[in-house]
Write a protein that holds these residues in place. Sequence first.
Motif, PDB file in Angstrom:
ATOM      1  N   TYR A 246       0.822  -1.221   0.000  1.00 25.30           N
ATOM      2  CA  TYR A 246       0.000   0.000   0.000  1.00 25.30           C
ATOM      3  C   TYR A 246       0.857   1.273   0.000  1.00 25.30           C
ATOM      4  O   TYR A 246       0.585   2.212   0.744  1.00 25.30           O
ATOM      5  CB  TYR A 246      -0.964  -0.001   1.192  1.00 25.30           C
ATOM      6  N   HIS A 247       1.871   1.273  -0.829  1.00 29.35           N
ATOM      7  CA  HIS A 247       2.729   2.446  -0.979  1.00 29.35           C
ATOM      8  C   HIS A 247       2.723   2.914  -2.429  1.00 29.35           C
ATOM      9  O   HIS A 247       2.101   2.306  -3.299  1.00 29.35           O
ATOM     10  CB  HIS A 247       4.156   2.132  -0.522  1.00 29.35           C
ATOM     11  N   SER A 248       3.446   4.006  -2.690  1.00 29.62           N
ATOM     12  CA  SER A 248       3.515   4.589  -4.027  1.00 29.62           C
ATOM     13  C   SER A 248       4.933   4.532  -4.559  1.00 29.62           C
ATOM     14  O   SER A 248       5.920   4.528  -3.801  1.00 29.62           O
ATOM     15  CB  SER A 248       3.078   6.060  -3.999  1.00 29.62           C
ATOM     16  N   THR A 249       5.037   4.521  -5.879  1.00 31.90           N
ATOM     17  CA  THR A 249       6.320   4.693  -6.549  1.00 31.90           C
ATOM     18  C   THR A 249       6.494   6.172  -6.896  1.00 31.90           C
ATOM     19  O   THR A 249       5.545   6.963  -6.815  1.00 31.90           O
ATOM     20  CB  THR A 249       6.377   3.867  -7.835  1.00 31.90           C
ATOM     21  N   ALA A 250       7.695   6.522  -7.294  1.00 30.09           N
ATOM     22  CA  ALA A 250       7.935   7.902  -7.731  1.00 30.09           C
ATOM     23  C   ALA A 250       7.066   8.242  -8.943  1.00 30.09           C
ATOM     24  O   ALA A 250       6.571   9.367  -9.077  1.00 30.09           O
ATOM     25  CB  ALA A 250       9.417   8.089  -8.060  1.00 30.09           C
TER      26      ALA A 250
END
Length: 305
Positions: A246-250
């Motif tokens: 549940y995280h984001s990439t650049a």
Amino acid sequence: MELYFLGTGAGMPSKERNVTAVALTLYDERGTMWLFDCGEGTQHQILRSPLKASRLEFIFITHLHGDHVYGLPGLLTSRSNQGGTTPLTLFGPPGLEAMLEPVLRYSQAHLSYELLYREVGEGVVFQDDRFEIQCSKLDHRIDSYGYRIVEKDKPGKLDAAKLHTQGIPPGPLFGKIKRGETVALPDGTVIDGKSFIGPPVPGKKIVILGDTRKCEAAVSLSSDADVLVHEATFDSSLDELAQMYYHSTAKDAAQTAKRAGAKSLILTHISSRYQEDEAARLLSEAQQLFPATWIAKDHWSFSIS
């Protein structure tokens, strides 16, 4: 108004980055600063910075994962020892008070100021004559929120040149005209002060997101932001890992900033796998989609002019 990054790492501290905390200094606007998240060691980072814990007015917590809250007990007690006497308000998700109060009670912490709790949810969580703060729930493993800080428009500037052409000399009348009042001049002429005031100066809009996957709530909250602070835990080659945790990439962050029409993007919450020059990959990836991107590092500041 300035953003000062005290911690820019994800999950656990590394040699280069402490865990999450960012201060918004409002010394010119209200003589205070606001803190967004308070990972372990934040009080040490403040000691190594030009910031003063005694100036803290609000602390906004995005979510209750340890890398965003474990620094609270130490910072709150240190604020007393450093001369903090004014009330301090903690904004955060349900459970913040229940988590923190036993620690303060069983450690017999002494606070020389009033500590207030304000539970956040969707919508406006604070408003006064200068600022409005809105909140939206993001897409994370636990409830995680983003904050949108909106500075209200400032009155337009007095057009001194126009007053001069009308033969109105500087003096006590200027104050009334600047307030937009109707004024009678010594020769009997009546003027409308509003006609000598320029258009309102738009206030700044700053958005600081908690941990999140790419989601519509982040785009909506970040609409037309002057500055968007967005997590970029991974690069796009680890997109599956980002989705799983549940995280984001650049790249996700850049797409959000572009869709939202933000003016600038700051990447933070960087995984410890990106040591030294490796973090440049994240910056390059985001800049391909959104050129006005910076990557934060500890003790780096960004002026919101």
